[in-house]
Design a protein around this motif. Sequence first.
Motif, PDB file in Angstrom:
ATOM      1  N   UNK A  11      21.656  59.899   2.108  1.00 58.85           N
ATOM      2  CA  UNK A  11      22.734  60.250   3.034  1.00 58.85           C
ATOM      3  C   UNK A  11      22.596  59.480   4.343  1.00 58.85           C
ATOM      4  N   UNK A  12      21.979  58.273   4.250  1.00 55.68           N
ATOM      5  CA  UNK A  12      21.794  57.473   5.461  1.00 55.68           C
ATOM      6  C   UNK A  12      23.141  57.120   6.074  1.00 55.68           C
ATOM      7  N   UNK A  13      23.259  57.234   7.416  1.00 55.68           N
ATOM      8  CA  UNK A  13      24.506  56.820   8.081  1.00 55.68           C
ATOM      9  C   UNK A  13      24.693  55.308   7.954  1.00 55.68           C
ATOM     10  N   UNK A  14      25.892  54.825   8.186  1.00 58.93           N
ATOM     11  CA  UNK A  14      26.124  53.370   8.139  1.00 58.93           C
ATOM     12  C   UNK A  14      25.295  52.660   9.201  1.00 58.93           C
ATOM     13  N   UNK A  15      24.831  51.476   8.866  1.00 61.85           N
ATOM     14  CA  UNK A  15      24.058  50.680   9.825  1.00 61.85           C
ATOM     15  C   UNK A  15      24.979  49.733  10.574  1.00 61.85           C
ATOM     16  N   UNK A  16      24.721  49.572  11.863  1.00 61.13           N
ATOM     17  CA  UNK A  16      25.434  48.582  12.651  1.00 61.13           C
ATOM     18  C   UNK A  16      24.625  47.307  12.746  1.00 61.13           C
ATOM     19  N   UNK A  17      25.051  46.391  13.608  1.00 63.94           N
ATOM     20  CA  UNK A  17      24.307  45.153  13.813  1.00 63.94           C
ATOM     21  C   UNK A  17      22.971  45.472  14.459  1.00 63.94           C
ATOM     22  N   UNK A  18      21.932  44.856  13.968  1.00 61.73           N
ATOM     23  CA  UNK A  18      20.590  45.106  14.496  1.00 61.73           C
ATOM     24  C   UNK A  18      19.981  43.780  14.905  1.00 61.73           C
ATOM     25  N   UNK A  19      19.430  43.737  16.123  1.00 58.41           N
ATOM     26  CA  UNK A  19      18.911  42.489  16.681  1.00 58.41           C
ATOM     27  C   UNK A  19      17.461  42.676  17.092  1.00 58.41           C
ATOM     28  N   UNK A  20      16.612  41.728  16.664  1.00 58.39           N
ATOM     29  CA  UNK A  20      15.225  41.696  17.121  1.00 58.39           C
ATOM     30  C   UNK A  20      14.335  42.765  16.506  1.00 58.39           C
ATOM     31  N   UNK A  21      13.301  43.127  17.256  1.00 57.52           N
ATOM     32  CA  UNK A  21      12.345  44.180  16.890  1.00 57.52           C
ATOM     33  C   UNK A  21      11.565  43.849  15.607  1.00 57.52           C
ATOM     34  N   UNK A  22      11.308  42.571  15.373  1.00 54.84           N
ATOM     35  CA  UNK A  22      10.613  42.209  14.130  1.00 54.84           C
ATOM     36  C   UNK A  22       9.208  42.796  14.092  1.00 54.84           C
ATOM     37  N   UNK A  23       8.483  42.746  15.194  1.00 54.39           N
ATOM     38  CA  UNK A  23       7.126  43.292  15.224  1.00 54.39           C
ATOM     39  C   UNK A  23       7.140  44.799  14.991  1.00 54.39           C
ATOM     40  N   UNK A  24       8.098  45.462  15.607  1.00 54.63           N
ATOM     41  CA  UNK A  24       8.175  46.914  15.459  1.00 54.63           C
ATOM     42  C   UNK A  24       8.563  47.302  14.034  1.00 54.63           C
ATOM     43  N   UNK A  25       9.451  46.525  13.421  1.00 57.73           N
ATOM     44  CA  UNK A  25       9.830  46.809  12.031  1.00 57.73           C
ATOM     45  C   UNK A  25       8.616  46.669  11.110  1.00 57.73           C
ATOM     46  N   UNK A  26       7.829  45.654  11.350  1.00 55.24           N
ATOM     47  CA  UNK A  26       6.616  45.471  10.541  1.00 55.24           C
ATOM     48  C   UNK A  26       5.693  46.671  10.687  1.00 55.24           C
ATOM     49  N   UNK A  27       5.578  47.161  11.908  1.00 50.98           N
ATOM     50  CA  UNK A  27       4.671  48.297  12.141  1.00 50.98           C
ATOM     51  C   UNK A  27       5.190  49.574  11.468  1.00 50.98           C
ATOM     52  N   UNK A  28       6.494  49.814  11.494  1.00 52.92           N
ATOM     53  CA  UNK A  28       7.050  50.996  10.821  1.00 52.92           C
ATOM     54  C   UNK A  28       6.847  50.874   9.313  1.00 52.92           C
ATOM     55  N   UNK A  29       7.119  49.694   8.770  1.00 51.55           N
ATOM     56  CA  UNK A  29       6.921  49.502   7.327  1.00 51.55           C
ATOM     57  C   UNK A  29       5.451  49.694   6.951  1.00 51.55           C
ATOM     58  N   UNK A  30       4.566  49.207   7.820  1.00 55.82           N
ATOM     59  CA  UNK A  30       3.134  49.377   7.571  1.00 55.82           C
ATOM     60  C   UNK A  30       2.764  50.856   7.525  1.00 55.82           C
ATOM     61  N   UNK A  31       3.342  51.632   8.436  1.00 55.35           N
ATOM     62  CA  UNK A  31       3.062  53.072   8.477  1.00 55.35           C
ATOM     63  C   UNK A  31       3.590  53.764   7.225  1.00 55.35           C
ATOM     64  N   UNK A  32       4.796  53.405   6.804  1.00 57.02           N
ATOM     65  CA  UNK A  32       5.393  54.048   5.626  1.00 57.02           C
ATOM     66  C   UNK A  32       4.660  53.669   4.339  1.00 57.02           C
ATOM     67  N   UNK A  33       4.017  52.517   4.337  1.00 55.19           N
ATOM     68  CA  UNK A  33       3.273  52.084   3.156  1.00 55.19           C
ATOM     69  C   UNK A  33       1.862  52.655   3.118  1.00 55.19           C
ATOM     70  N   UNK A  34       1.428  53.251   4.219  1.00 61.59           N
ATOM     71  CA  UNK A  34       0.068  53.782   4.302  1.00 61.59           C
ATOM     72  C   UNK A  34      -0.002  55.188   3.705  1.00 61.59           C
ATOM     73  N   UNK A  35      -1.185  55.800   3.764  1.00 60.22           N
ATOM     74  CA  UNK A  35      -1.358  57.179   3.308  1.00 60.22           C
ATOM     75  C   UNK A  35      -0.944  58.173   4.387  1.00 60.22           C
ATOM     76  N   UNK A  36      -0.585  57.664   5.564  1.00 57.46           N
ATOM     77  CA  UNK A  36      -0.227  58.551   6.679  1.00 57.46           C
ATOM     78  C   UNK A  36       1.106  59.228   6.376  1.00 57.46           C
ATOM     79  N   UNK A  37       1.173  60.553   6.434  1.00 56.03           N
ATOM     80  CA  UNK A  37       2.397  61.242   6.007  1.00 56.03           C
ATOM     81  C   UNK A  37       3.534  61.197   7.021  1.00 56.03           C
TER      82      UNK A  37
END
Length: 715
Positions: free
Chosen positions: A64-90
């Motif tokens: 039920x994700x809302x529609x996404x708009x244009x997203x600019x930058x934040x490459x380092x932060x995206x990597x960190x969120x993906x890293x967290x979601x891939x970890x054992x951290x709940x």
Amino acid sequence: MSCGTGEGLMDIWAPIAGLAVIIGIVAGIVQILQYLQERRQKKRQPIAEEVIASSPPAPAIPSNLPPRGEFIGREKEKVRVREALASRWPLTCIDGIGGIGKTALALEVAGECLRASKGEVPANGMPTFDGFVWTTAKDRELTLNDVLDAVARTLDYPGIAQQPLEEKQESVRKLLQSKRYLLIVDNFETVKDDAVRDFLLRLPEPSKALITSREQKLRQAWAVSLKGLEQTEALTLIRSEGRRLGLVSLEKGEERVLLRLHKATGGAPLAIKWAVGQIKQKGQSLDTVLAALHEAKGDIFEEVFARSWSLLSEEARCVLMVMPIFAASASRAAIEAASDVHHYALDEGLGQLVEMWLVEATDALDAAKRRYNIHPLTRSFARARLSESETFEREARLRWAIHYIERCSDMGRWGYTPGFPWLEAELPNLLAVMEWANRAQGWDTVTSIFVHLYYFLGTRGYWQERIKYGQMALKAAEQAGDRSSAAVCRHTLGWILLRQGKHVNAEELLQSCIRSWIDLGQKKDAAQAMITLAKIAVVQGDLDQAREVIDEATRVVGDAGYEAVAHGLLTTQGHIELRSGNFEAARTLLLRALEATQRRGSRVSVGSRQIDLGNVALAQNQLDEAAPYFESGLESSRQFLRQDNIAKAEFGLARVHALRGNTSRAAELALSAREQFVRMDMEYEVTKVDALLRQIGNKAGTETINGQAADMSAF
């Protein structure tokens, strides 16, 4: 007869047939009711693992994700969120000030994971999930029941939503345990139901939770903290918004103009979009919008700060209101002094502000080294609140100034090199105190701060600041009738102008301060100013005049035994002999000066004398002796970041390498030295470096390069 018999049979069977039809309908209705009852009971029963396993397959990837708009930058932060979601951290928490882009980042990463989960793009390490559930507490009160219902309905288990809360929670827990789902809670800071927090902290594997929050309260979460967009990212967003709204002036605008908007907003995407919208919708100029941001005018400040301000304690409000007084980050001690909030109350207030992202703190473990700062939007908001209380602001600024005056006084008249790290960290604030005191006609404060700053400013290469604030302090001293402080200011200005080759102005200032100190009986200060005056004559090649001034300085101090003056006399005499071509005499005098400064423990001056001795050796073409002196001088100068001497040592080494035929290294060192000389406006040295670079290119002979050594002394 037969016809009569048939009619009789029909008369008998007709009622029976009608009755059968009625019975059949009733039986059918009973079966339907029984089926519905069984289905209802089935859905009301607690869900079990075997039920989930045997249930009909849900849609491939429920979401039920809302529609996404244009997203600019934040490459380092995206990597960190993906890293967290891939970890054992709940649990992962994206935190930051309001309008900084937390929701957009969460939605962007979730959308990328959804596409990877559907196989629309290669996963390539992207976390994948069996379903995505989005909930938000924005503009509504989100309870645990709301969260559980969202999970049940999104994952196509509507019956769970009909269960009592306790059963529902257990059913959802088992559901989240059965497959890998991603649960997202937006605007978590507004959630009042503690049960939501408890549920998220106990989320079963393999499912994950991702939340966004303006507060840093969930210590158990994997934290991804957001700050403003980088310049390039902000420029891209500004141009993109300009293109979307048809504002060619922004889409094609000059970078230096658009960067003003980045600075005013601190790179907060919401503020950038608001500002662009004001230009489009209300026809405002960029300057008008920037002024509104500076003065905290506009509905954006209500959206970002209203709720946070209402939740702050009185002590936290006092701390936040003094933060705009500081020109840059501040120490705990300085905040305590300005706010008049102390001890435990200060810790609690700062803690609340940091949790709510109204104040940012460095991660230094030592409380004395920790620094606190605020986002530009928060600064505007806090400044507006401060201006509403004139009495508090006046008293806070006075306490702020007193704190820095007292701290500087601990360092002695010139400041001291162990205090340089503190001065470096506090320099913007110290200069801000001078600016404020000058506007308030606090002349003593202006001169007091500068007297403790000028040695640091000169050593670290802040020469333009030394000139600007030296002139300010000179005027303040004259206004206060403080002749001694005025003489100090003239001497410090003369020292800088000498090194910048502005000899006439330097000489006028030095002559004036010498007269003042002689009149005041300050012989030591007068002699030191004379030594500086003699150096002007050395640079100009008037060696006889230089000797006369040195002799006069010697007569002034007599046998008082001032170590600093004795060192200055030896050094300047050595420079005179070097310019005269008396290299051995120069070496002897400068070695004595080096020994004297080593005895005094003046490690900054040690580097200067080592560079001088390198120039003596180089003038004699003794490259093997010159190189170690320059290298030692460079090391000493770098230790204290003595910028002019770093450049002079690099230039000396460049000449050594040029004479040895290592033109590549010579050019590298020469260019580095030139950059520093240009920054400090040392025009004479720049011309010397340029000449060396030309000679390197033309492979000049040794005489030309050696000849530059005699006039490159490290004063």
